[in-house]
Design a protein around this motif. Structure first.
Motif, PDB file in Angstrom:
ATOM      1  N   GLN A 101       4.312   8.741 -11.839  1.00  0.00           N
ATOM      2  CA  GLN A 101       5.712   8.340 -11.728  1.00  0.00           C
ATOM      3  C   GLN A 101       6.006   7.732 -10.362  1.00  0.00           C
ATOM      4  OE1 GLN A 101       7.901  11.926 -12.646  1.00  0.00           O
ATOM      5  NE2 GLN A 101       6.972  12.096 -14.678  1.00  0.00           N
ATOM      6  N   ASP A 102       5.442   8.332  -9.318  1.00  0.00           N
ATOM      7  CA  ASP A 102       5.608   7.766  -7.968  1.00  0.00           C
ATOM      8  C   ASP A 102       5.127   6.318  -7.919  1.00  0.00           C
ATOM      9  OD1 ASP A 102       6.690  10.017  -6.804  1.00  0.00           O
ATOM     10  OD2 ASP A 102       4.955  10.500  -5.567  1.00  0.00           O
ATOM     11  N   MET A 103       3.940   6.072  -8.472  1.00  0.00           N
ATOM     12  CA  MET A 103       3.368   4.728  -8.385  1.00  0.00           C
ATOM     13  C   MET A 103       4.150   3.727  -9.230  1.00  0.00           C
ATOM     14  SD  MET A 103       1.073   4.760  -6.089  1.00  0.00           S
ATOM     15  CE  MET A 103       2.455   5.654  -5.348  1.00  0.00           C
ATOM     16  N   ALA A 104       4.687   4.155 -10.342  1.00  0.00           N
ATOM     17  CA  ALA A 104       5.517   3.255 -11.145  1.00  0.00           C
ATOM     18  C   ALA A 104       6.756   2.846 -10.362  1.00  0.00           C
ATOM     19  CB  ALA A 104       5.903   3.937 -12.453  1.00  0.00           C
ATOM     20  N   ARG A 105       7.367   3.788  -9.650  1.00  0.00           N
ATOM     21  CA  ARG A 105       8.548   3.482  -8.839  1.00  0.00           C
ATOM     22  C   ARG A 105       8.193   2.554  -7.685  1.00  0.00           C
ATOM     23  NH1 ARG A 105      11.572   9.025  -7.371  1.00  0.00           N
ATOM     24  NH2 ARG A 105      13.012   7.541  -6.414  1.00  0.00           N
ATOM     25  N   ALA A 106       7.058   2.817  -7.035  1.00  0.00           N
ATOM     26  CA  ALA A 106       6.662   1.993  -5.894  1.00  0.00           C
ATOM     27  C   ALA A 106       6.372   0.560  -6.316  1.00  0.00           C
ATOM     28  CB  ALA A 106       5.437   2.609  -5.212  1.00  0.00           C
ATOM     29  N   VAL A 107       5.623   0.393  -7.407  1.00  0.00           N
ATOM     30  CA  VAL A 107       5.276  -0.953  -7.860  1.00  0.00           C
ATOM     31  C   VAL A 107       6.525  -1.705  -8.321  1.00  0.00           C
ATOM     32  CG1 VAL A 107       3.998  -2.259  -9.601  1.00  0.00           C
ATOM     33  CG2 VAL A 107       2.904  -0.345  -8.415  1.00  0.00           C
ATOM     34  N   ALA A 108       7.427  -1.003  -8.985  1.00  0.00           N
ATOM     35  CA  ALA A 108       8.667  -1.642  -9.422  1.00  0.00           C
ATOM     36  C   ALA A 108       9.477  -2.140  -8.232  1.00  0.00           C
ATOM     37  CB  ALA A 108       9.494  -0.666 -10.261  1.00  0.00           C
ATOM     38  N   MET A 109       9.573  -1.327  -7.196  1.00  0.00           N
ATOM     39  CA  MET A 109      10.346  -1.716  -6.021  1.00  0.00           C
ATOM     40  C   MET A 109       9.689  -2.889  -5.304  1.00  0.00           C
ATOM     41  SD  MET A 109      11.344   0.579  -2.694  1.00  0.00           S
ATOM     42  CE  MET A 109      12.116  -0.183  -1.251  1.00  0.00           C
ATOM     43  N   ALA A 110       8.377  -2.833  -5.129  1.00  0.00           N
ATOM     44  CA  ALA A 110       7.680  -3.932  -4.460  1.00  0.00           C
ATOM     45  C   ALA A 110       7.790  -5.216  -5.263  1.00  0.00           C
ATOM     46  CB  ALA A 110       6.218  -3.560  -4.232  1.00  0.00           C
ATOM     47  N   GLY A 111       7.702  -5.096  -6.586  1.00  0.00           N
ATOM     48  CA  GLY A 111       7.807  -6.263  -7.444  1.00  0.00           C
ATOM     49  C   GLY A 111       9.161  -6.926  -7.394  1.00  0.00           C
ATOM     50  N   LEU A 150       0.860  -1.182   0.000  1.00  0.00           N
ATOM     51  CA  LEU A 150       0.000   0.000   0.000  1.00  0.00           C
ATOM     52  C   LEU A 150       0.898   1.235   0.000  1.00  0.00           C
ATOM     53  CD1 LEU A 150      -1.444  -2.286   2.093  1.00  0.00           C
ATOM     54  CD2 LEU A 150      -3.282  -0.632   1.812  1.00  0.00           C
ATOM     55  N   PRO A 151       1.089   1.869  -1.144  1.00  0.00           N
ATOM     56  CA  PRO A 151       1.961   3.032  -1.225  1.00  0.00           C
ATOM     57  C   PRO A 151       1.219   4.348  -1.002  1.00  0.00           C
ATOM     58  CG  PRO A 151       1.386   2.299  -3.425  1.00  0.00           C
ATOM     59  CD  PRO A 151       0.683   1.379  -2.462  1.00  0.00           C
ATOM     60  N   SER A 152       1.933   5.321  -0.474  1.00  0.00           N
ATOM     61  CA  SER A 152       1.502   6.710  -0.507  1.00  0.00           C
ATOM     62  C   SER A 152       2.114   7.369  -1.734  1.00  0.00           C
ATOM     63  CB  SER A 152       1.957   7.454   0.751  1.00  0.00           C
ATOM     64  OG  SER A 152       1.316   6.972   1.900  1.00  0.00           O
ATOM     65  N   TYR A 153       1.665   8.576  -2.021  1.00  0.00           N
ATOM     66  CA  TYR A 153       2.244   9.347  -3.124  1.00  0.00           C
ATOM     67  C   TYR A 153       2.129  10.825  -2.804  1.00  0.00           C
ATOM     68  CZ  TYR A 153      -2.748   8.932  -4.382  1.00  0.00           C
ATOM     69  OH  TYR A 153      -4.130   8.900  -4.361  1.00  0.00           O
ATOM     70  N   THR A 154       2.928  11.628  -3.460  1.00  0.00           N
ATOM     71  CA  THR A 154       2.946  13.065  -3.237  1.00  0.00           C
ATOM     72  C   THR A 154       1.610  13.663  -3.684  1.00  0.00           C
ATOM     73  OG1 THR A 154       5.327  13.070  -3.641  1.00  0.00           O
ATOM     74  CG2 THR A 154       4.199  15.194  -3.692  1.00  0.00           C
ATOM     75  N   LEU A 155       0.926  14.349  -2.784  1.00  0.00           N
ATOM     76  CA  LEU A 155      -0.406  14.859  -3.059  1.00  0.00           C
ATOM     77  C   LEU A 155      -0.368  16.258  -3.663  1.00  0.00           C
ATOM     78  CD1 LEU A 155      -2.133  13.749   0.274  1.00  0.00           C
ATOM     79  CD2 LEU A 155      -2.252  12.597  -1.951  1.00  0.00           C
ATOM     80  N   ALA A 156      -1.450  16.615  -4.341  1.00  0.00           N
ATOM     81  CA  ALA A 156      -1.624  17.986  -4.815  1.00  0.00           C
ATOM     82  C   ALA A 156      -1.926  18.892  -3.606  1.00  0.00           C
ATOM     83  CB  ALA A 156      -2.767  18.037  -5.815  1.00  0.00           C
ATOM     84  N   PRO A 157      -1.460  20.141  -3.617  1.00  0.00           N
ATOM     85  CA  PRO A 157      -0.847  20.825  -4.748  1.00  0.00           C
ATOM     86  C   PRO A 157       0.666  20.650  -4.863  1.00  0.00           C
ATOM     87  CG  PRO A 157      -1.180  22.374  -2.979  1.00  0.00           C
ATOM     88  CD  PRO A 157      -1.746  21.067  -2.498  1.00  0.00           C
ATOM     89  N   GLU A 158       1.285  19.939  -3.911  1.00  0.00           N
ATOM     90  CA  GLU A 158       2.743  19.772  -3.981  1.00  0.00           C
ATOM     91  C   GLU A 158       3.147  19.013  -5.232  1.00  0.00           C
ATOM     92  OE1 GLU A 158       6.453  17.800  -1.458  1.00  0.00           O
ATOM     93  OE2 GLU A 158       4.442  17.880  -0.587  1.00  0.00           O
ATOM     94  N   GLY A 159       2.371  18.001  -5.605  1.00  0.00           N
ATOM     95  CA  GLY A 159       2.678  17.217  -6.788  1.00  0.00           C
ATOM     96  C   GLY A 159       1.563  17.293  -7.812  1.00  0.00           C
TER      97      GLY A 159
END
Length: 255
Positions: free
Chosen positions: A110-120, A94-103
Protein backbone atom coordinates in the motif's frame (compact mmCIF):
# COMPACT_ATOMS: atom_id res chain seq x y z
CA UNK A 1 16.14 -28.12 2.80
CA UNK A 2 17.49 -25.28 4.98
CA UNK A 3 15.50 -22.25 3.80
CA UNK A 4 17.62 -19.82 5.81
CA UNK A 5 20.66 -20.98 3.84
CA UNK A 6 18.75 -20.88 0.54
CA UNK A 7 17.90 -17.22 1.01
CA UNK A 8 21.26 -16.02 2.32
CA UNK A 9 23.12 -13.82 -0.13
CA UNK A 10 26.11 -12.08 1.41
CA UNK A 11 27.61 -15.31 2.73
CA UNK A 12 28.00 -16.57 -0.84
CA UNK A 13 29.40 -13.34 -2.36
CA UNK A 14 33.15 -12.73 -2.00
CA UNK A 15 33.84 -9.24 -0.67
CA UNK A 16 30.21 -8.61 0.22
CA UNK A 17 31.05 -6.23 3.08
CA UNK A 18 33.21 -4.10 0.80
CA UNK A 19 30.38 -3.84 -1.71
CA UNK A 20 28.01 -2.55 0.97
CA UNK A 21 30.60 0.06 1.98
CA UNK A 22 30.99 1.10 -1.67
CA UNK A 23 27.23 1.62 -1.97
CA UNK A 24 27.35 4.07 0.93
CA UNK A 25 30.19 6.06 -0.66
CA UNK A 26 28.57 6.09 -4.09
CA UNK A 27 25.16 7.21 -2.87
CA UNK A 28 26.62 9.98 -0.67
CA UNK A 29 28.58 11.38 -3.60
CA UNK A 30 25.56 11.14 -5.88
CA UNK A 31 23.27 12.95 -3.45
CA UNK A 32 25.82 15.74 -3.10
CA UNK A 33 26.03 16.22 -6.85
CA UNK A 34 22.38 16.04 -7.94
CA UNK A 35 19.23 17.99 -7.22
CA UNK A 36 16.26 16.18 -5.75
CA UNK A 37 13.05 16.77 -3.83
CA UNK A 38 12.41 15.23 -0.41
CA UNK A 39 8.71 14.37 -0.52
CA UNK A 40 6.29 12.81 1.96
CA UNK A 41 3.59 10.53 0.57
CA UNK A 42 2.13 9.75 3.99
CA UNK A 43 2.38 10.74 7.68
CA UNK A 44 4.71 7.92 8.76
CA UNK A 45 8.40 8.48 9.47
CA UNK A 46 9.40 6.26 6.54
CA UNK A 47 6.65 7.32 4.15
CA UNK A 48 8.88 9.55 2.09
CA UNK A 49 10.72 9.52 -1.21
CA UNK A 50 13.49 11.30 -3.03
CA UNK A 51 12.61 12.51 -6.51
CA UNK A 52 15.63 13.21 -8.73
CA UNK A 53 15.21 15.40 -11.79
CA UNK A 54 17.21 15.29 -15.04
CA UNK A 55 18.58 18.31 -16.82
CA UNK A 56 15.68 19.60 -18.92
CA UNK A 57 12.10 18.32 -19.09
CA UNK A 58 11.64 14.75 -17.88
CA UNK A 59 10.69 12.18 -20.53
CA UNK A 60 8.94 10.09 -17.89
CA UNK A 61 9.29 8.60 -14.42
CA UNK A 62 11.30 5.61 -13.27
CA UNK A 63 10.74 4.36 -9.73
CA UNK A 64 13.31 2.22 -7.90
CA UNK A 65 12.15 0.31 -4.78
CA UNK A 66 14.95 -0.83 -2.49
CA UNK A 67 15.44 -4.29 -1.04
CA UNK A 68 16.60 -5.52 2.36
CA UNK A 69 14.13 -8.36 2.99
CA UNK A 70 11.49 -5.76 3.97
CA UNK A 71 13.53 -5.18 7.18
CA UNK A 72 16.43 -2.91 6.22
CA UNK A 73 17.67 0.04 4.14
CA UNK A 74 15.87 3.12 2.87
CA UNK A 75 15.71 5.58 -0.01
CA UNK A 76 18.96 7.37 0.86
CA UNK A 77 20.99 4.15 0.58
CA UNK A 78 20.50 3.75 -3.18
CA UNK A 79 20.49 7.22 -4.72
CA UNK A 80 23.33 6.40 -7.15
CA UNK A 81 21.06 3.90 -8.91
CA UNK A 82 19.14 6.85 -10.39
CA UNK A 83 22.13 7.69 -12.62
CA UNK A 84 21.10 5.68 -15.67
CA UNK A 85 17.58 7.07 -15.73
CA UNK A 86 18.75 10.67 -15.30
CA UNK A 87 21.25 10.28 -18.13
CA UNK A 88 18.38 9.15 -20.37
CA UNK A 89 16.41 12.26 -19.43
CA UNK A 90 14.02 10.55 -17.01
CA UNK A 91 13.08 11.57 -13.48
CA UNK A 92 13.74 8.92 -10.85
CA UNK A 93 11.87 8.41 -7.58
CA UNK A 94 13.31 6.33 -4.74
CA UNK A 95 10.76 5.74 -1.97
CA UNK A 96 11.19 4.34 1.51
CA UNK A 97 8.49 2.24 3.15
CA UNK A 98 7.53 1.14 6.64
CA UNK A 99 9.73 -1.82 7.55
CA UNK A 100 8.94 -4.98 9.48
CA UNK A 101 8.15 -5.56 12.26
CA UNK A 102 6.39 -2.17 12.41
CA UNK A 103 4.67 -2.83 9.09
CA UNK A 104 3.44 -5.97 7.40
CA UNK A 105 4.27 -6.71 3.79
CA UNK A 106 0.68 -5.93 2.78
CA UNK A 107 1.13 -2.45 4.27
CA UNK A 108 4.34 -1.98 2.29
CA UNK A 109 2.46 -2.75 -0.92
CA UNK A 110 0.00 0.00 0.00
CA UNK A 111 2.87 2.38 0.78
CA UNK A 112 4.42 1.81 -2.64
CA UNK A 113 1.11 2.28 -4.45
CA UNK A 114 0.71 5.66 -2.72
CA UNK A 115 4.29 6.69 -3.47
CA UNK A 116 4.13 5.77 -7.16
CA UNK A 117 0.77 7.49 -7.55
CA UNK A 118 2.11 10.70 -6.02
CA UNK A 119 5.29 10.66 -8.10
CA UNK A 120 3.30 9.95 -11.23
CA UNK A 121 1.19 13.04 -10.61
CA UNK A 122 4.34 15.20 -10.47
CA UNK A 123 6.08 13.77 -13.53
CA UNK A 124 4.42 13.54 -16.93
CA UNK A 125 4.93 10.70 -19.36
CA UNK A 126 5.30 6.94 -18.89
CA UNK A 127 5.78 5.39 -15.44
CA UNK A 128 8.25 2.50 -15.20
CA UNK A 129 8.71 0.71 -11.88
CA UNK A 130 11.63 -1.46 -10.84
CA UNK A 131 12.99 -2.75 -7.56
CA UNK A 132 15.54 -5.19 -6.21
CA UNK A 133 14.95 -8.33 -4.12
CA UNK A 134 12.22 -7.37 -1.61
CA UNK A 135 11.87 -4.20 -3.67
CA UNK A 136 11.48 -6.40 -6.74
CA UNK A 137 8.62 -8.08 -4.93
CA UNK A 138 6.97 -4.74 -4.22
CA UNK A 139 7.48 -3.55 -7.79
CA UNK A 140 5.86 -6.75 -9.06
CA UNK A 141 2.92 -6.37 -6.66
CA UNK A 142 2.04 -3.03 -8.26
CA UNK A 143 1.64 -4.81 -11.62
CA UNK A 144 -0.77 -7.41 -10.24
CA UNK A 145 -4.40 -7.53 -11.24
CA UNK A 146 -5.66 -6.42 -7.82
CA UNK A 147 -3.76 -3.11 -8.05
CA UNK A 148 -4.76 0.07 -9.87
CA UNK A 149 -1.88 2.55 -9.58
CA UNK A 150 -0.86 3.89 -13.00
CA UNK A 151 2.26 2.19 -14.35
CA UNK A 152 3.28 1.29 -17.89
CA UNK A 153 6.13 -1.16 -17.38
CA UNK A 154 7.58 -3.15 -14.49
CA UNK A 155 11.02 -4.78 -14.33
CA UNK A 156 11.41 -6.69 -11.06
CA UNK A 157 15.10 -7.40 -10.37
CA UNK A 158 15.82 -10.62 -8.42
CA UNK A 159 12.27 -10.52 -7.06
CA UNK A 160 10.79 -12.57 -4.25
CA UNK A 161 7.68 -13.54 -6.17
CA UNK A 162 6.45 -16.56 -4.19
CA UNK A 163 6.55 -15.97 -0.44
CA UNK A 164 5.66 -19.44 0.85
CA UNK A 165 9.31 -20.58 1.26
CA UNK A 166 9.91 -17.68 3.64
CA UNK A 167 7.50 -19.19 6.15
CA UNK A 168 10.29 -21.65 7.01
CA UNK A 169 12.97 -18.98 7.57
CA UNK A 170 14.13 -17.31 10.75
CA UNK A 171 13.33 -13.92 9.24
CA UNK A 172 9.66 -14.76 9.45
CA UNK A 173 9.87 -14.17 13.19
CA UNK A 174 10.09 -10.51 12.16
CA UNK A 175 7.98 -10.56 8.99
CA UNK A 176 5.14 -12.54 10.62
CA UNK A 177 3.89 -13.89 7.31
CA UNK A 178 0.98 -16.29 7.47
CA UNK A 179 -0.77 -18.37 4.84
CA UNK A 180 -3.34 -15.69 4.04
CA UNK A 181 -0.74 -12.95 3.55
CA UNK A 182 1.44 -15.28 1.48
CA UNK A 183 -1.50 -15.88 -0.85
CA UNK A 184 -2.37 -12.19 -1.06
CA UNK A 185 1.16 -10.80 -1.39
CA UNK A 186 2.86 -13.34 -3.69
CA UNK A 187 2.99 -11.74 -7.17
CA UNK A 188 3.36 -15.14 -8.80
CA UNK A 189 -0.14 -16.02 -7.59
CA UNK A 190 -1.69 -12.99 -9.31
CA UNK A 191 -2.25 -12.28 -12.98
CA UNK A 192 -0.28 -9.51 -14.64
CA UNK A 193 -2.40 -6.48 -15.42
CA UNK A 194 -3.22 -6.26 -19.12
CA UNK A 195 -2.12 -2.62 -19.27
CA UNK A 196 1.39 -3.29 -17.89
CA UNK A 197 4.43 -4.63 -19.75
CA UNK A 198 6.74 -6.83 -17.66
CA UNK A 199 10.29 -8.14 -17.88
CA UNK A 200 11.93 -10.08 -15.03
CA UNK A 201 15.68 -9.67 -14.40
CA UNK A 202 18.03 -11.84 -12.32
CA UNK A 203 21.78 -12.48 -12.03
CA UNK A 204 23.19 -15.74 -13.37
CA UNK A 205 25.39 -16.15 -10.27
CA UNK A 206 22.58 -15.69 -7.77
CA UNK A 207 21.47 -18.28 -5.25
CA UNK A 208 19.35 -21.03 -6.87
CA UNK A 209 16.35 -19.86 -4.86
CA UNK A 210 16.43 -16.45 -6.56
CA UNK A 211 16.78 -17.98 -10.01
CA UNK A 212 13.74 -20.11 -9.18
CA UNK A 213 11.83 -17.07 -7.93
CA UNK A 214 12.53 -15.10 -11.11
CA UNK A 215 11.61 -17.95 -13.42
CA UNK A 216 8.46 -18.69 -11.44
CA UNK A 217 7.28 -15.10 -11.90
CA UNK A 218 8.14 -15.00 -15.61
CA UNK A 219 6.27 -18.24 -16.21
CA UNK A 220 3.27 -17.14 -14.16
CA UNK A 221 3.07 -13.88 -16.09
CA UNK A 222 4.18 -15.31 -19.46
CA UNK A 223 6.66 -12.46 -19.77
CA UNK A 224 10.34 -12.34 -20.78
CA UNK A 225 13.08 -12.91 -18.25
CA UNK A 226 16.79 -12.22 -18.49
CA UNK A 227 19.53 -14.10 -16.64
CA UNK A 228 22.34 -11.52 -16.51
CA UNK A 229 25.70 -13.27 -17.08
CA UNK A 230 28.24 -13.04 -14.25
CA UNK A 231 25.97 -11.05 -11.94
CA UNK A 232 25.27 -12.00 -8.32
CA UNK A 233 22.62 -10.63 -5.97
CA UNK A 234 24.62 -7.57 -4.97
CA UNK A 235 25.90 -6.37 -8.35
CA UNK A 236 22.88 -7.28 -10.49
CA UNK A 237 21.61 -3.70 -9.97
CA UNK A 238 24.82 -2.08 -11.27
CA UNK A 239 23.28 -1.69 -14.73
CA UNK A 240 20.97 0.97 -13.30
CA UNK A 241 23.92 3.35 -13.15
CA UNK A 242 24.71 2.99 -16.89
CA UNK A 243 22.29 4.56 -19.33
CA UNK A 244 23.39 2.20 -22.11
CA UNK A 245 23.23 -1.07 -20.15
CA UNK A 246 21.02 -3.98 -21.16
CA UNK A 247 19.09 -3.52 -17.92
CA UNK A 248 18.33 0.13 -18.71
CA UNK A 249 17.26 -0.91 -22.20
CA UNK A 250 14.82 -3.40 -20.69
CA UNK A 251 13.49 -0.63 -18.46
CA UNK A 252 13.29 2.42 -20.67
CA UNK A 253 13.98 1.18 -24.19
CA UNK A 254 11.22 1.94 -26.64
CA UNK A 255 10.13 5.17 -24.98
Amino acid sequence: MDMDREYQNGAFIPGADALVEAWARDTAAFRAAHRFEDLAYGPGARQGMDLFWPDGPAKGLMVFIHGGYWMAFGRADWSHLAAGALARGWACALPSYTLAPEGRIAHMTQDMARAVAMAGERVGGPVVVTGHSAGGHLAARLACGDQSVRIDRVVPISPLAELEPLLATEMNQTLQLDADEVAQESPARHRLRQDVQAHVWVGAQERPAFLWQARTLSESWACPWTVDPGKHHFNVVDGLTDSDSALMQALLGGY
